[in-house]
Design an enzyme around this catalytic site. Sequence first.
Site, PDB file in Angstrom:
ATOM      1  N   LYS A 200     -66.528  10.712  -6.204  1.00  0.00           N
ATOM      2  CA  LYS A 200     -67.334  10.059  -5.176  1.00  0.00           C
ATOM      3  C   LYS A 200     -66.739   8.694  -4.891  1.00  0.00           C
ATOM      4  O   LYS A 200     -66.607   7.857  -5.788  1.00  0.00           O
ATOM      5  CB  LYS A 200     -68.782   9.927  -5.647  1.00  0.00           C
ATOM      6  CG  LYS A 200     -69.680   9.242  -4.628  1.00  0.00           C
ATOM      7  CD  LYS A 200     -71.140   9.277  -5.034  1.00  0.00           C
ATOM      8  CE  LYS A 200     -71.985   8.517  -4.020  1.00  0.00           C
ATOM      9  NZ  LYS A 200     -73.409   8.507  -4.372  1.00  0.00           N
ATOM     10  N   ARG A 221     -70.672  -0.903  -4.248  1.00  0.00           N
ATOM     11  CA  ARG A 221     -70.713  -0.062  -5.450  1.00  0.00           C
ATOM     12  C   ARG A 221     -69.312   0.150  -6.035  1.00  0.00           C
ATOM     13  O   ARG A 221     -69.051   1.158  -6.674  1.00  0.00           O
ATOM     14  CB  ARG A 221     -71.300   1.308  -5.099  1.00  0.00           C
ATOM     15  CG  ARG A 221     -72.657   1.293  -4.401  1.00  0.00           C
ATOM     16  CD  ARG A 221     -73.325   2.642  -4.561  1.00  0.00           C
ATOM     17  NE  ARG A 221     -74.435   2.867  -3.653  1.00  0.00           N
ATOM     18  CZ  ARG A 221     -75.631   2.284  -3.741  1.00  0.00           C
ATOM     19  NH1 ARG A 221     -75.851   1.414  -4.690  1.00  0.00           N
ATOM     20  NH2 ARG A 221     -76.581   2.573  -2.877  1.00  0.00           N
ATOM     21  N   GLU A 237     -61.343  12.407 -12.398  1.00  0.00           N
ATOM     22  CA  GLU A 237     -62.809  12.354 -12.484  1.00  0.00           C
ATOM     23  C   GLU A 237     -63.405  13.756 -12.536  1.00  0.00           C
ATOM     24  O   GLU A 237     -64.355  14.013 -13.271  1.00  0.00           O
ATOM     25  CB  GLU A 237     -63.381  11.573 -11.301  1.00  0.00           C
ATOM     26  CG  GLU A 237     -63.207  10.063 -11.408  1.00  0.00           C
ATOM     27  CD  GLU A 237     -64.129   9.430 -12.460  1.00  0.00           C
ATOM     28  OE1 GLU A 237     -65.025  10.128 -12.978  1.00  0.00           O
ATOM     29  OE2 GLU A 237     -63.938   8.239 -12.764  1.00  0.00           O
ATOM     30  N   LYS A 252     -66.956  13.728  -2.360  1.00  0.00           N
ATOM     31  CA  LYS A 252     -67.805  13.040  -1.400  1.00  0.00           C
ATOM     32  C   LYS A 252     -67.235  11.668  -1.105  1.00  0.00           C
ATOM     33  O   LYS A 252     -66.878  10.959  -2.048  1.00  0.00           O
ATOM     34  CB  LYS A 252     -69.198  12.908  -2.004  1.00  0.00           C
ATOM     35  CG  LYS A 252     -70.179  12.139  -1.174  1.00  0.00           C
ATOM     36  CD  LYS A 252     -71.459  11.976  -1.937  1.00  0.00           C
ATOM     37  CE  LYS A 252     -72.423  11.187  -1.078  1.00  0.00           C
ATOM     38  NZ  LYS A 252     -73.648  10.888  -1.762  1.00  0.00           N
ATOM     39  N   TYR A 317     -75.953  17.487   7.227  1.00  0.00           N
ATOM     40  CA  TYR A 317     -77.218  17.295   7.948  1.00  0.00           C
ATOM     41  C   TYR A 317     -77.353  18.288   9.102  1.00  0.00           C
ATOM     42  O   TYR A 317     -78.413  18.394   9.691  1.00  0.00           O
ATOM     43  CB  TYR A 317     -77.322  15.841   8.420  1.00  0.00           C
ATOM     44  CG  TYR A 317     -77.321  14.886   7.237  1.00  0.00           C
ATOM     45  CD1 TYR A 317     -78.481  14.659   6.508  1.00  0.00           C
ATOM     46  CD2 TYR A 317     -76.135  14.291   6.798  1.00  0.00           C
ATOM     47  CE1 TYR A 317     -78.480  13.835   5.387  1.00  0.00           C
ATOM     48  CE2 TYR A 317     -76.115  13.467   5.684  1.00  0.00           C
ATOM     49  CZ  TYR A 317     -77.294  13.247   4.977  1.00  0.00           C
ATOM     50  OH  TYR A 317     -77.278  12.446   3.862  1.00  0.00           O
TER      51      TYR A 317
HETATM   52  C1  PBG Z   1     -76.750   7.911  -4.158  1.00  0.00           C
HETATM   53  C2  PBG Z   1     -76.326   8.682  -2.968  1.00  0.00           C
HETATM   54  C3  PBG Z   1     -75.773   8.188  -1.782  1.00  0.00           C
HETATM   55  C4  PBG Z   1     -75.587   9.279  -0.951  1.00  0.00           C
HETATM   56  C5  PBG Z   1     -76.022  10.397  -1.625  1.00  0.00           C
HETATM   57  N1  PBG Z   1     -76.444  10.014  -2.886  1.00  0.00           N
HETATM   58  C6  PBG Z   1     -75.543   6.835  -1.327  1.00  0.00           C
HETATM   59  C7  PBG Z   1     -74.614   5.920  -1.946  1.00  0.00           C
HETATM   60  O1  PBG Z   1     -73.852   6.256  -2.841  1.00  0.00           O
HETATM   61  O2  PBG Z   1     -74.666   4.773  -1.496  1.00  0.00           O
HETATM   62  C8  PBG Z   1     -75.015   9.186   0.429  1.00  0.00           C
HETATM   63  C9  PBG Z   1     -75.325  10.302   1.338  1.00  0.00           C
HETATM   64  C10 PBG Z   1     -74.972  10.060   2.743  1.00  0.00           C
HETATM   65  O3  PBG Z   1     -74.424   9.004   3.122  1.00  0.00           O
HETATM   66  O4  PBG Z   1     -75.239  10.960   3.552  1.00  0.00           O
HETATM   67  N2  PBG Z   1     -78.107   8.192  -4.453  1.00  0.00           N
END
Ligand code: PBG
Length: 337
Positions: A200, A221, A237, A252, A317
């Site tokens: 991620k 983050r 990872e 992701k 989505y």
């Molecule tokens: C963290 C999480 C995020 C998303 C899914 N789980 C946000 C982040 O890491 O800031 C992002 C999903 C999206 O942008 O559609 N709970």
Amino acid sequence: MSSFPAVRGRRLRATPALRRLVAETRLHPADLVLPVFVREGISDEAPIASMPGVSHHSLESLKPALARAAEAGIGGVMLFGVPLDEKKDGAGTSATDPEGILNAATRAAVAEVGDALVVQTDLCLDEFTDHGHCGVLGAGGEVDNDATLERYRDMAVVQAEAGSQLIAPSGMMDGQVAAIRDALDSHGFADRAILAYAAKYASAFYGPFREAVQSSLSGDRRTYQMDNGNRREGLREVGLDLEEGADIVMVKPAMSYLDVLADVAATSDVPVWAYQISGEYSMMQAAAANGWIDLDAASYESVLGIKRAGADAILTYWAVDLAERLTGRSAPERSIR
Ligand code: PBG
């Protein structure tokens, strides 16, 4: 005498029927997972401004939305909870409250569509903390990895008790999959699978989601999510999460990380998923609203591309819209062949 050119790739593109027959990649509704936002304190569905076409759901409006998703034949739903602002605190307490919005939504979803859809839960603290980070903070304001794992353990057990069928840690803490596996196993939930958000990346494309979950985050983050340029590290990872017991691994965001996705798909011996995130969705919605792209065609092409790159399933989505078009339930002139 041989003709020129000897090789004619166009032969197989001549008719819609031929193109369909030689298609290498097909989308099926069951490949698609719909992320769903459930918000505390609202009585009706409320549109999310940064994600046109996506709403916050109340526990009530959730039910017809899930029924439609089940009817469309998608693979599952990924639930996110948005608590009342005053319920946010440093530890993200409402994440582990059995009556907290995500856990209440999980019970409602399992009761409504638990046989038809795989009900999945995001396991992360960012929606529940007043500082907006995915973990708890140490004395110096840094995200404390190991203290966060303790919170994740509790959260996993509460989510499992609420009925979550697939638990999805998305906080990028080291050791999170092993910690959650251990917590689940030692509480009688050895049957519950873990979908690891394994690779991620710290992405600008999360922007609309942060509005959707009314994130309290200031800063970024980048001490836990991955650096955008790192491909080899994505595989590393994923490897760690597999060693820790991940049942499914995910990359992701999707569209800017298709190389990572292809790498993972080439080596993983568990299912590989990808998450087409909020910014990837909203930018296409916005372009389409301006008349610059055809939304039906572009959304289909983008999700198909993610599957072609190696995803077995895709969180998007557009899951329900695509599924309805795939099965000819809507917009026949635009139906997907
Ligand atoms: C963290 C999480 C995020 C998303 C899914 N789980 C946000 C982040 O890491 O800031 C992002 C999903 C999206 O942008 O559609 N709970």
